[in-house]
Design an enzyme around this catalytic site. Sequence first.
Site, PDB file in Angstrom:
ATOM      1  N   ARG A  39     -12.047  -4.844  -7.418  1.00 39.35           N
ATOM      2  CA  ARG A  39     -13.076  -4.369  -6.498  1.00 39.35           C
ATOM      3  C   ARG A  39     -13.626  -3.060  -7.036  1.00 39.35           C
ATOM      4  NH1 ARG A  39     -10.072  -1.846  -1.094  1.00 39.35           N
ATOM      5  NH2 ARG A  39      -8.778  -0.331  -2.184  1.00 39.35           N
TER       6      ARG A  39
ATOM      7  N   ASN B  95     -17.573   1.147   1.214  1.00 41.53           N
ATOM      8  CA  ASN B  95     -16.172   1.289   1.620  1.00 41.53           C
ATOM      9  C   ASN B  95     -15.433   2.171   0.617  1.00 41.53           C
ATOM     10  OD1 ASN B  95     -13.895   0.183   3.433  1.00 41.53           O
ATOM     11  ND2 ASN B  95     -13.076  -0.117   1.379  1.00 41.53           N
ATOM     12  N   GLU B  96     -14.783   3.213   1.108  1.00 35.34           N
ATOM     13  CA  GLU B  96     -13.949   4.096   0.287  1.00 35.34           C
ATOM     14  C   GLU B  96     -14.632   4.449  -1.037  1.00 35.34           C
ATOM     15  OE1 GLU B  96      -9.406   3.230   1.770  1.00 35.34           O
ATOM     16  OE2 GLU B  96     -10.120   2.126   0.025  1.00 35.34           O
TER      17      GLU B  96
ATOM     18  N   GLU C 199      -8.831   3.809   8.879  1.00 32.51           N
ATOM     19  CA  GLU C 199      -7.750   2.990   8.326  1.00 32.51           C
ATOM     20  C   GLU C 199      -6.454   3.789   8.311  1.00 32.51           C
ATOM     21  OE1 GLU C 199      -8.125   1.171   4.514  1.00 32.51           O
ATOM     22  OE2 GLU C 199     -10.217   0.568   4.820  1.00 32.51           O
TER      23      GLU C 199
ATOM     24  N   TRP D 172       0.955  -0.888  -2.310  1.00 33.50           N
ATOM     25  CA  TRP D 172       0.557  -0.311  -3.592  1.00 33.50           C
ATOM     26  C   TRP D 172       1.460   0.821  -4.070  1.00 33.50           C
ATOM     27  CZ3 TRP D 172      -0.467   4.632  -2.096  1.00 33.50           C
ATOM     28  CH2 TRP D 172      -0.916   4.822  -0.777  1.00 33.50           C
TER      29      TRP D 172
ATOM     30  N   LYS E  33      -1.689  -8.971   0.236  1.00 34.17           N
ATOM     31  CA  LYS E  33      -1.008  -9.856   1.183  1.00 34.17           C
ATOM     32  C   LYS E  33       0.285  -9.258   1.733  1.00 34.17           C
ATOM     33  CE  LYS E  33       0.965 -12.651  -2.601  1.00 34.17           C
ATOM     34  NZ  LYS E  33       0.142 -12.050  -3.689  1.00 34.17           N
ATOM     35  N   PHE E  34       0.876  -8.294   1.023  1.00 34.47           N
ATOM     36  CA  PHE E  34       2.088  -7.658   1.534  1.00 34.47           C
ATOM     37  C   PHE E  34       1.794  -6.334   2.244  1.00 34.47           C
ATOM     38  CE2 PHE E  34       4.017 -10.375  -1.825  1.00 34.47           C
ATOM     39  CZ  PHE E  34       4.817 -11.127  -0.984  1.00 34.47           C
ATOM     40  N   HIS E  35       0.521  -6.004   2.403  1.00 41.90           N
ATOM     41  CA  HIS E  35       0.134  -4.824   3.185  1.00 41.90           C
ATOM     42  C   HIS E  35       0.223  -5.183   4.670  1.00 41.90           C
ATOM     43  CE1 HIS E  35      -2.192  -1.513   4.791  1.00 41.90           C
ATOM     44  NE2 HIS E  35      -2.347  -0.987   3.595  1.00 41.90           N
TER      45      HIS E  35
END
Length: 671
Positions: A121, A159-160, A318, A326, A367-369
Amino acid sequence: MPPQNPASPIPAWNSGPGLAFGGDYNPEQWPVDVRLEDIGLMKEAGVTLLSVAIFSWALLEPREGEYDFGWLDEVLDSLDGAGIKVALATATAAPPAWLVRKHPEVLPVTAEGTVLERGSRRHYSPSSAVYRRYAAGITGKLAERYRDHPALALWHVDNELGCHVSEFYGDEDAAAFRHWLGRRYGSIGALNEAWGTAFWSQHYATFEEIIPPRAAPTTLNPTQRLDFQRFSSWALMDYYRSLLAVIREVTPGIPATTNLMVSSATKSLDYFEWAKDLDVVANDHYLVAADPEREIELAFSADLTRGVAGNGPWILMEHSTSAVNWQPRNQPKMPGEMLRNSLAHVARGADAVMFFQWRQSAAGAEKFHSAMVPHGGRDTRVWREVVALGEALKRLGPVKGSSVESRVAIVFDYEAWWASELDSHPSEDVKYLDLIRAFHRSLFLRGVGVDFVHPTSDLTGYDLVLVCTLYCVTGAAAANIAGAAEAGATVLVSYFSGIVDERDHIRLGGYPGAFRELLGIRTEEFHPLLEGGEVTLSDGTVGRVWSEHVHLAGAEAVATFTDYPLEGVPALTRRTAGRGAAWYLATLPDSDGIGRLLDRLLAEAGVGAAAEAAAGVELTRRVTADGRRFLFAINHGREDAAVKADGEELLGGGRFGGLVPGGAVAVIAED
């Protein structure tokens, strides 16, 4: 605390009875039956605000010029039916594959010349004319389609910005840099003077000869590097403004923001400048699980966000319900920690609490966030805590729009941060945040509120002003700080402050340059310490990193160095200045030394804690324009803790009983 602003209308994104609550919603990742289930769960949790379509460009425009808005129509209609407001994104944070394949020139280039490819991204340069054209196109399509949608309450632009890549070195970036320099300096002669190009034969005959500070044989021109950092912040901000202009033309009545990344680790963008173009400041913040004092770093980031917001309310756009994905080791948050984290942001000015993300992804890099709806669904601790937080935020409606009470200010400047950590300085161990964070930590532990302010901010109303490592400072900013002391404040200035002007040119005549007259001292030579070195002061303080040869020129020595070769040389000085006082600190004290010094400064300034409380309780007070006062008491320990306060406890109801249970939060509407 600066003068209170008059009460302003409640914005549409925060129009519910409590504080706004929600997060990023990515319905494009899920089938229709899951989306329908989401609406019921959102009602159960008390969700009122969601950011939508942040990373959906590839689905909204699957092929150039072909659009599919049907799924987004359905989602926005469903959210509106549930009474949920939307922060609609411009969908520009990750360009689709077809765009990059057709126009690979939009990709970012590093200082070493590496092209950063797609597959992740943020793979675009903000100076790319092609990318700007396409980004404006999808933004305009979204604005036209949803301009009158009743759920639309806020625009979420990109975004960010600056995340992952904040500096861009391609040919188009170089051209933009040259144009920026032309506007800044007006002539090549003025640039040569500002950059000191007589050194190392760096003289330029035309702007066309200039390139960004790409990889080079050795140390680059420091003013060129400083200007490129300024330009890089501006380039991303100019890109934001280009999308904002599209939105303003179509929906002039809808406010807009973008999610900043204000924290103790983000230095690449000048957020004080960014805030001028945000209708409301929004921030993303994530804990570092390995930090044993992570609640203090959270407080630092929240206080700095509020400072960027001009000490007004802001949006926590957020944070995480539990683990992120991460960090090297992604530990979950402890029981009750998510509630404490959320309400700590509220205590320090947030009027909205949002998460990444609503539903935990089943695939992809995050997916693990953790998320509001975890992989395990409703029968989980995280979900129960999310519902409890939603209920707590409903009860905090009276706090909405209030300000945080502070009589202490820490001066903070991104340009000074950039300039102070360039190469070829007296010591690589001098870090801009070290002393700032040490003072903030000590204030946190004492329950004393603090605002972060820009050097040019109005300092009226602050009784103690801390100026730490303000290496680069304009004459106007230095005069503003001196004016605070003259008006009655206690002002402390630290080592490596006032050394250079905004061009990174030394202020000649002796250090600390811009502050010599205010402080009544003159330093003839720096004595930075070797790695691991220490000095001892006459009051018992142990100093690290820095020492210097200070001469008194109107000030008095409060403490002196005791070690060779600076025995008897002033290390801490004080001078009466107008109705106030100006102190100078010539080393980085240990934590005990910081505490003793801060206690002395607070006593002189007449500043105390927000309330009496047991150790381990975080204290902050918010005050409304009409004078209502709300004390936040956050117990980070596991045992019950006493807090001296009278009033109604908003979260539990009834009169506050004087104790905050272990791991809990009390919000007291004070009598």
